[in-house]
Write a protein that holds these residues in place. Sequence first.
Motif, PDB file in Angstrom:
ATOM      1  N   ARG A  18       0.831  -1.208   0.000  1.00 28.70           N
ATOM      2  CA  ARG A  18       0.000   0.000   0.000  1.00 28.70           C
ATOM      3  C   ARG A  18       0.868   1.262   0.000  1.00 28.70           C
ATOM      4  NH1 ARG A  18      -5.184   0.227   1.147  1.00 28.70           N
ATOM      5  NH2 ARG A  18      -4.953   2.147   2.339  1.00 28.70           N
TER       6      ARG A  18
ATOM      7  N   TYR B  50       2.375   1.813  -3.520  1.00 27.85           N
ATOM      8  CA  TYR B  50       1.310   2.201  -4.450  1.00 27.85           C
ATOM      9  C   TYR B  50       0.901   3.657  -4.214  1.00 27.85           C
ATOM     10  CZ  TYR B  50      -2.748   1.479  -7.473  1.00 27.85           C
ATOM     11  OH  TYR B  50      -3.667   1.554  -8.499  1.00 27.85           O
ATOM     12  N   ALA B  51       0.791   4.054  -2.961  1.00 23.55           N
ATOM     13  CA  ALA B  51       0.398   5.429  -2.644  1.00 23.55           C
ATOM     14  C   ALA B  51       1.465   6.427  -3.071  1.00 23.55           C
ATOM     15  CB  ALA B  51       0.120   5.562  -1.150  1.00 23.55           C
ATOM     16  N   ARG B  52       2.732   6.086  -2.868  1.00 22.27           N
ATOM     17  CA  ARG B  52       3.806   7.008  -3.258  1.00 22.27           C
ATOM     18  C   ARG B  52       3.834   7.243  -4.762  1.00 22.27           C
ATOM     19  NH1 ARG B  52       6.757   4.702   0.819  1.00 22.27           N
ATOM     20  NH2 ARG B  52       7.802   3.199  -0.526  1.00 22.27           N
TER      21      ARG B  52
ATOM     22  N   GLY C  83      -0.444   8.271  -5.608  1.00 15.84           N
ATOM     23  CA  GLY C  83      -1.210   9.178  -4.756  1.00 15.84           C
ATOM     24  C   GLY C  83      -2.540   8.605  -4.320  1.00 15.84           C
ATOM     25  N   GLU C  84      -2.802   7.350  -4.635  1.00 16.32           N
ATOM     26  CA  GLU C  84      -4.077   6.710  -4.319  1.00 16.32           C
ATOM     27  C   GLU C  84      -3.893   5.627  -3.261  1.00 16.32           C
ATOM     28  OE1 GLU C  84      -5.401   5.236  -8.059  1.00 16.32           O
ATOM     29  OE2 GLU C  84      -5.699   7.230  -8.919  1.00 16.32           O
ATOM     30  N   ARG C  85      -4.947   5.416  -2.496  1.00 15.39           N
ATOM     31  CA  ARG C  85      -4.936   4.392  -1.446  1.00 15.39           C
ATOM     32  C   ARG C  85      -6.182   3.526  -1.577  1.00 15.39           C
ATOM     33  NH1 ARG C  85      -2.290   8.777   0.353  1.00 15.39           N
ATOM     34  NH2 ARG C  85      -0.412   8.444   1.625  1.00 15.39           N
TER      35      ARG C  85
ATOM     36  N   VAL D 218      -1.091  -4.034  -1.375  1.00 12.80           N
ATOM     37  CA  VAL D 218      -2.192  -3.251  -1.908  1.00 12.80           C
ATOM     38  C   VAL D 218      -3.247  -4.214  -2.432  1.00 12.80           C
ATOM     39  CG1 VAL D 218      -1.328  -2.976  -4.287  1.00 12.80           C
ATOM     40  CG2 VAL D 218      -2.787  -1.211  -3.275  1.00 12.80           C
TER      41      VAL D 218
END
Length: 225
Positions: A44, A47-49, A52-54, A65
């Motif tokens: 997660r 993926y967020a870095r 920008g989505e979580r 993720v």
Amino acid sequence: MDDSAEHAMIAVPAGPVTLSDRRTQRSWTVEVAPCLIATYPVTRALYARVTGERPGAAVGGELPVEGVSWWDAVRFCNALSEREGLTRAYLLPADGGGDVERDTSADGYRLPTEAEWEHACRAGTAGPRYGPLDEIAWHRGNSEERIHAVGGKRPNPWGFHDMLGNVWEWCWDVYDAEVYGSYRVLRGGGWFDEHWSCRASVRRRSHPTFRVDDVGFRLARSAGH
């Protein structure tokens, strides 16, 4: 876990792997070329870095993720490639529909083929699993029906973690175009699956837009770049 460890890659040697499908009672052998595959599923945090989505409902950066579609996965591969100055592996249709083309000469990130995935999962072993299930995988019998941080179970002989259990993993391949159209292959079993679904040979399928809380993916790259 730092950024480099999250998508550290292991060199997978060339070799044959025999795939099988219980539904059709068919088996076939593929010669896998050398490649690189990630030690862990995409987390997660990574993926967020990159996006920008979580997605998904679980909380924790070191969790795999989940809640990501096959389309999400290939877009992530391209985004990470661009972030690192690599050539994108996928040519995506401008309108968001149609077929995805893979640039086989690209040095960027991609999804493993299912033959690469099974070859890496087996890691030279011949049985249905590379070790005792409770020692290597989070599954319905030991997961308390929830997802767990990557790397919490024993790796296989080549050093891969979570190849079985925790989250199902998207592969590049179409499952059976004549019967299921664009449905893509899922491998490995997840935290909600019974023990019989957490085996190296098990194939599952889903529509490339499908998102659910026990499906994620891991990265691959072609060798020689």
